[in-house]
Design an enzyme around this catalytic site. Sequence first.
Site, short mmCIF file in Angstrom:
data_model
loop_
_atom_site.label_atom_id
_atom_site.label_comp_id
_atom_site.label_asym_id
_atom_site.label_seq_id
_atom_site.Cartn_x
_atom_site.Cartn_y
_atom_site.Cartn_z
N HIS A 4 49.64 34.71 41.99
CA HIS A 4 49.81 34.16 40.65
C HIS A 4 51.29 34.16 40.31
O HIS A 4 52.11 34.69 41.07
CB HIS A 4 48.98 34.92 39.61
CG HIS A 4 49.31 36.39 39.47
ND1 HIS A 4 49.21 37.29 40.51
CD2 HIS A 4 49.74 37.12 38.41
CE1 HIS A 4 49.55 38.50 40.10
NE2 HIS A 4 49.88 38.41 38.82
N HIS B 166 53.16 35.50 37.82
CA HIS B 166 53.86 36.56 37.08
C HIS B 166 55.10 37.01 37.87
O HIS B 166 55.07 37.13 39.10
CB HIS B 166 52.94 37.74 36.82
CG HIS B 166 51.88 37.43 35.81
ND1 HIS B 166 50.86 38.31 35.50
CD2 HIS B 166 51.68 36.35 35.00
CE1 HIS B 166 50.08 37.77 34.57
NE2 HIS B 166 50.55 36.59 34.26
N ASP C 172 56.67 39.76 38.47
CA ASP C 172 56.69 40.92 39.38
C ASP C 172 56.09 40.59 40.73
O ASP C 172 56.25 41.35 41.69
CB ASP C 172 56.00 42.13 38.74
CG ASP C 172 54.54 41.89 38.43
OD1 ASP C 172 54.17 40.74 38.12
OD2 ASP C 172 53.76 42.86 38.46
N HIS C 173 55.42 39.45 40.85
CA HIS C 173 54.88 39.00 42.13
C HIS C 173 55.66 37.82 42.71
O HIS C 173 55.73 37.66 43.93
CB HIS C 173 53.41 38.57 41.96
CG HIS C 173 52.49 39.70 41.71
ND1 HIS C 173 51.59 40.18 42.64
CD2 HIS C 173 52.32 40.48 40.61
CE1 HIS C 173 50.92 41.20 42.12
NE2 HIS C 173 51.35 41.40 40.89
#
Length: 221
Positions: free
Chosen positions: A49, A51, A53-54
């Site tokens: 996904h 976001h 932090d990914h």
Amino acid sequence: MTLEGTNTYLYGAEPCAVIDPGPDERSHLEAVRESAAGRGGIGAVFLTHSHGDHAEGAGRLGAEVLAPADGEEHLGLRAVATPGHAADHVCLMSADGVCFSGDLVLGEGSTFVPPDGGSLAAYMQSLRRLQAEEIALICPGHGPWITDPAAKLAEYVDHREMRERRLVAALERGERSKKRLLAEVWDDVPEQLRPAAAVVMEAHLEKLRAEGRLPSSPLAS
């Protein structure tokens, strides 16, 4: 490979896939490149996904960045659409039953589901969709690997259903104060986490409203 709590995975070889490269942090991305070089280089970067932090470091690895749609297969990984935590969330399945679960299922704790319309209903459907897959191992976006996927998925479903049962029971009894609903239904949540629990409660209330199960009388703060 973990940075700031986010797990980055390298899958396969000649070339390999990089799954969720994490934040745009130079030393971490260099470590990913070095490890990938030993596997024949990076064929593609996969995102569960969008976001930060990914996904923030995805464009720094010099390979195609893929946010695969449901059913797409690349480099031995099949995408399974699993919205809820995020509208664009997918899990990535290998042929031998490894599930890279992003934030749908965590190694420790529970996943945040925001109150933005149908997110909680979608999240529950996503968990049940994974239950229909043959999964031998879950590699989450945060926390340790999950070696008993069936038990963890059942735990996740049971936990959300327990909250909903308690919330419905309190509403049917006539409780209309959100503050008191939170204190009763999320009574096991530490005080410092109550604000986050209040946001989660809103997602539950939205789900009940969409299903026509929320009482017509208004709720008070």
